[in-house]
Write a protein that holds these residues in place. Sequence first.
Motif, PDB file in Angstrom:
ATOM      1  N   ASP A 249       0.895  -1.121   0.164  1.00  0.00           N
ATOM      2  CA  ASP A 249      -0.070  -0.084  -0.033  1.00  0.00           C
ATOM      3  C   ASP A 249       0.880   1.274  -0.021  1.00  0.00           C
ATOM      4  OD1 ASP A 249       0.657   0.611   2.587  1.00  0.00           O
ATOM      5  OD2 ASP A 249      -1.048   0.345   3.361  1.00  0.00           O
ATOM      6  N   ARG A 250       0.374   2.677   0.181  1.00  0.00           N
ATOM      7  CA  ARG A 250       0.963   3.625  -0.084  1.00  0.00           C
ATOM      8  C   ARG A 250       1.915   3.873   1.176  1.00  0.00           C
ATOM      9  NH1 ARG A 250      -3.017   8.132  -0.669  1.00  0.00           N
ATOM     10  NH2 ARG A 250      -1.451   9.507  -0.419  1.00  0.00           N
ATOM     11  N   HIS A 251       1.885   3.048   2.298  1.00  0.00           N
ATOM     12  CA  HIS A 251       2.732   3.360   3.544  1.00  0.00           C
ATOM     13  C   HIS A 251       3.565   2.130   3.408  1.00  0.00           C
ATOM     14  CE1 HIS A 251       0.078   6.459   4.881  1.00  0.00           C
ATOM     15  NE2 HIS A 251      -0.991   5.547   4.761  1.00  0.00           N
ATOM     16  N   ASP A 252       3.779   1.530   2.252  1.00  0.00           N
ATOM     17  CA  ASP A 252       4.764   0.304   1.777  1.00  0.00           C
ATOM     18  C   ASP A 252       4.535  -0.841   2.773  1.00  0.00           C
ATOM     19  OD1 ASP A 252       6.800  -0.140   0.054  1.00  0.00           O
ATOM     20  OD2 ASP A 252       8.231  -0.049   1.670  1.00  0.00           O
TER      21      ASP A 252
ATOM     22  N   ARG B 116      -5.005   7.997   1.941  1.00  0.00           N
ATOM     23  CA  ARG B 116      -4.034   8.172   2.820  1.00  0.00           C
ATOM     24  C   ARG B 116      -4.333   8.047   4.256  1.00  0.00           C
ATOM     25  NH1 ARG B 116      -2.281  12.531   5.466  1.00  0.00           N
ATOM     26  NH2 ARG B 116      -3.859  13.922   4.591  1.00  0.00           N
TER      27      ARG B 116
ATOM     28  N   ARG C  45     -10.950   1.993   2.329  1.00  0.00           N
ATOM     29  CA  ARG C  45      -9.984   1.448   1.447  1.00  0.00           C
ATOM     30  C   ARG C  45     -10.777   0.771   0.418  1.00  0.00           C
ATOM     31  NH1 ARG C  45      -3.797   1.160   2.827  1.00  0.00           N
ATOM     32  NH2 ARG C  45      -4.454  -0.491   4.286  1.00  0.00           N
TER      33      ARG C  45
ATOM     34  N   ASP D 199      -6.532   3.739  -2.385  1.00  0.00           N
ATOM     35  CA  ASP D 199      -5.760   3.379  -1.113  1.00  0.00           C
ATOM     36  C   ASP D 199      -5.709   4.893  -0.416  1.00  0.00           C
ATOM     37  OD1 ASP D 199      -3.840   2.659   0.734  1.00  0.00           O
ATOM     38  OD2 ASP D 199      -2.360   2.350  -0.736  1.00  0.00           O
TER      39      ASP D 199
ATOM     40  N   MET E 196      -4.044   2.042  -6.283  1.00  0.00           N
ATOM     41  CA  MET E 196      -3.159   0.775  -5.828  1.00  0.00           C
ATOM     42  C   MET E 196      -2.689   0.070  -7.076  1.00  0.00           C
ATOM     43  SD  MET E 196      -3.115  -0.843  -2.588  1.00  0.00           S
ATOM     44  CE  MET E 196      -3.253  -2.523  -1.751  1.00  0.00           C
TER      45      MET E 196
ATOM     46  N   GLY F 103      -2.407   9.594  -8.410  1.00  0.00           N
ATOM     47  CA  GLY F 103      -1.470   9.386  -7.282  1.00  0.00           C
ATOM     48  C   GLY F 103      -1.427   8.244  -6.391  1.00  0.00           C
ATOM     49  N   PRO F 104      -1.143   8.028  -5.174  1.00  0.00           N
ATOM     50  CA  PRO F 104      -0.756   6.836  -4.566  1.00  0.00           C
ATOM     51  C   PRO F 104      -2.115   6.175  -4.157  1.00  0.00           C
ATOM     52  CG  PRO F 104      -0.140   8.549  -3.066  1.00  0.00           C
ATOM     53  CD  PRO F 104      -0.300   9.281  -4.581  1.00  0.00           C
ATOM     54  N   GLU F 105      -3.196   6.952  -4.418  1.00  0.00           N
ATOM     55  CA  GLU F 105      -4.710   6.438  -3.982  1.00  0.00           C
ATOM     56  C   GLU F 105      -5.157   5.119  -4.966  1.00  0.00           C
ATOM     57  OE1 GLU F 105      -4.096   9.321  -5.133  1.00  0.00           O
ATOM     58  OE2 GLU F 105      -5.483   9.816  -6.779  1.00  0.00           O
TER      59      GLU F 105
END
Lengths: 587, 587
Positions: A98-101, B143, B153, B141, B94, B90-92
């Motif tokens: 996930d985005r937090h690794d 934040r 999520r 995903d 997955m 962005g990182p959302e």
Amino acid sequence: MRASQFFISTLKEAPADAEVVSHKLMLRAGLIKRVSAGIYTYMPMGLRVIRKVEQIIREEMNRAGAIELLMPVIQPAELWQETGRWDKMGPELMRVKDRHDRDFIVQPTSEEVITDVARSEIKSYRQLPLNFYHIQTKFRDERRPRFGVMRGREFTMKDAYSFHANQADLAREYQNMYDAYTRIFTRLGLNFRAVAADNGAIGGSGSHEFHVIAETGEDVLAYCPQSSYGANLEQAEAHSLLATRAAPAQPLAKTATPGQSKCEAVAAYLQLPLTQTVKSIVLAVDEADETGKITPRIWLLLLRGDHELNEVKVGKVPGLAGFRFATEVEIMAHFGCIPGYLGPLQTQQPVQLVVDRTVANMSDFVCGANAADYHYTGVNWGRDLPEPEIIADLRNVTAGEPSPDGAGTIALCRGIEVGHVFQLGTRYSVAMKATFLDEQGKPQPLLMGCYGIGVTRLLGAAIEQNHDERGMIWPTAMAPFTVALCPVGYDRNEMVKTATDQLYTALQAAGLEVLLDDRGERPGAMFADMELLGIPHRITLGERGLKEGLVEYVQRAHIQQEPCKLGLDQVLPALLAALAPIQPVSH
Amino acid sequence: MRASQFFISTLKEAPADAEVVSHKLMLRAGLIKRVSAGIYTYMPMGLRVIRKVEQIIREEMNRAGAIELLMPVIQPAELWQETGRWDKMGPELMRVKDRHDRDFIVQPTSEEVITDVARSEIKSYRQLPLNFYHIQTKFRDERRPRFGVMRGREFTMKDAYSFHANQADLAREYQNMYDAYTRIFTRLGLNFRAVAADNGAIGGSGSHEFHVIAETGEDVLAYCPQSSYGANLEQAEAHSLLATRAAPAQPLAKTATPGQSKCEAVAAYLQLPLTQTVKSIVLAVDEADETGKITPRIWLLLLRGDHELNEVKVGKVPGLAGFRFATEVEIMAHFGCIPGYLGPLQTQQPVQLVVDRTVANMSDFVCGANAADYHYTGVNWGRDLPEPEIIADLRNVTAGEPSPDGAGTIALCRGIEVGHVFQLGTRYSVAMKATFLDEQGKPQPLLMGCYGIGVTRLLGAAIEQNHDERGMIWPTAMAPFTVALCPVGYDRNEMVKTATDQLYTALQAAGLEVLLDDRGERPGAMFADMELLGIPHRITLGERGLKEGLVEYVQRAHIQQEPCKLGLDQVLPALLAALAPIQPVSH
């Protein structure tokens, strides 16, 4: 449903990369559309079939007392690390960060999540038994996805997990699920068979596979038509085909068999029955000593010439777990001879001998002489060789031999695995510390069972079993529609339109799922589509017949027969009569 | 359903990390169980609610002519690269690699896959319009996942995508979907409002959001109780509150306002109405020249003292896309003054002025003098300042001001977005070359609409709207069960057991979904659970009442009222009467 308001998209030819008939037909009929290797969109026609399958599964699971919930597709790695599957499973387990690794997986099954639910929710034996199931998207990153939905990567599965205070209750629920599965596949209208299965990697004791019978199936099933015996060929026990060993009658003789390296060739050359020959199979197990140095230990397996090695059984022989076939170098070093003429007598270096049950009772047999172009004939245990020390079941059962339950003879067929019931035992509950308090207030690990059905795979299996050169032949319970109405000239003939609309309304009012083909296609194209789609019943309405009040009725399963003529008011009774036998039995 | 055969797991206290009431109640009532941040297992009670919501959505989507299919959860990156969303999101989003190191995503929506279906399946205008939908697991995903299922999520969404040959047909289907959504939320029994929405990042023209009205909602909605006007506050157009500008009546005067840096304070200090003051907001836009050197351009925005800046509107002013608030250093450099006393007169360096519509019609107003502790009073356009060049809508509308449609006055409320309808236009079809042949045989890009409903989010929103201190109060259409039967002494009193079983059978036979609490709990615990679970109707059966043939009936929504006594044979009619008004209207 009017075809004009639905989405029908058929192809004349299947894409070239479709290998099996179900995959070809599902693509041609527009049931699925490829998104990526092993990943499909289920088009409207395909989704209707899935929903029918899901509904029958749901009804029978609920009837059996299982409780539906929904576990997530994306699951945290921590749970999978607790059971060791994070490390043990190979690349078929799809891993994602996930985005937090943080590590997650895309679930292939849900043992970990349900055990996590159980360990927090189940406190006492009073709450037991419990059986939870869900119908959810799964992912298995197959190395080589193929056969369409039969070995896809993303698929829908029903998986159930039961929890018990003792083994007897697990066994009871296992039978309960076995019975529910039997009802499910019966209601789906499939020819299927439940067979005892090898547990494979998942562990635990007691497991059955449910197979849809189809010539194209990947699995071979052994069963007894005279009894309920059935087992996956991998698992079906093979007894000795010789009740006792006859006394030696021939002398040992080294016989020239020039160029005859296969048992069939040797038997023919020597004019002996194949059942008098013995084949030698050389295996190696790489064993590490205390220093980590790996030395291969060489094993020699003896099978009757007409028998096939069963590698699953071999792997269960003590010492043979993790075996491999020996290399030619290893064979030369131990036997001093090239493959094709190997045997148990006078090996160059000692090898560990394992003898199949039948071979152990053979006498005067033929085997390789460890010399190129030579075999021994008249070989006898106890005289020419020591009595065998390790006797094991090493072979596949064969059609026509006695059934292990003694109730008849073995038959073989091919099947596609669509369901599996397991007694998992405490494999997951111990690993995850999922305990309950027993009647004495003592914590005990929960006993678990698990029960899966491949929902999307069932579509492929059903088609493999039920098709002809024109297309699919759905069992009524799975068919996307039950009846196809095919009016000829719907868009230009008032009589046809009126009669069709009235019949459509009447059949729908009776609860039938009708597909009215109002697309204005020519009769040939219309019939071809409905046959490809496998709609079980077809009514054709044309001007000529309607002038006499008649329509044509034909069943997809009997499409070669002449359509039968029915009066308009006979259609509904005829359909209801045809459908009656497949209505589910109330349990 | 008998509670003993179902799974009820309630908690006295909610876990401490649940921030909002719906999250707390869903955990306490055992509707969901946390698996990971923003990822939940839907427990049996929660899944029942999801299934009800899905069924109503499905019925209304089908009624509206949309066709259900099922697109995959795991989708190949190539499709997302074609539309640019692979890079833009962005990182959302997955992202995941398969075993062959190929890129995939876990779908947050399915525009790409459906457009891929469309470009291969749709050849001609004759096939149009088409509207496909699916109800499928999504992943975003976040934040900071929070509020339980409201910003999770992994979630379930219904997303529909329509395809059209022209804008008029897209507009027709957009209205069709708007109407379907209205029926869906009406049938769900929710107090909701559709409002015009800002399109945000997704692009296209024309979009409405459907909000469940709740005090705890994150969004503010402006609507007109006298008309159908409604808009998200971000989007609601604000006109000038002054129809014309009055002539100057005061001289310009630099007035000491020591320590009074806020408009409210200045107005109080000067004993003027707040509506006479103007606030200055300094923004910067970083502009790159040809060499790539970045220079911030400084903007000064003027708003009336009682008005709030609307950042979405600001971003739409030409030149202000990508704006940021200016730093104190930038402010000092341009105004020669600390924030709190800034104004448009005599800035140190030229700044770009943007004036809100209302401010443009103000006269004799008060604004900062670009000198600490000083404001100007009696400021007038055209006399003390040039006429404003850029006049724009920069502010949020306020309660009580005239509705933009002229039909009444604006009211504000808070809402939770649960649905969204968009006219996408050709954003995806152009990027993915999804064309059809028009009547002239010329290829044209498909026009698209998309329509989403957050299925799992609806559970949270419904609870935010419908709860009290005892728990949830489900609208009947969403309730996991319609009726709770609460027998007192079911396990020990034959009369209670017999009457309860008979009533249970009778209510079930009438098609009601009944939860019979046969767990043997004490009345207090039983009532607390049923109230927490929000079952709409409760029948209590006790020995004392039954001796007179009476039971107690209370509705969850009126739980404070005295239960009403009913004869056993009055229960079903009373329930049917209570349920009648919410039966869906046939369209």
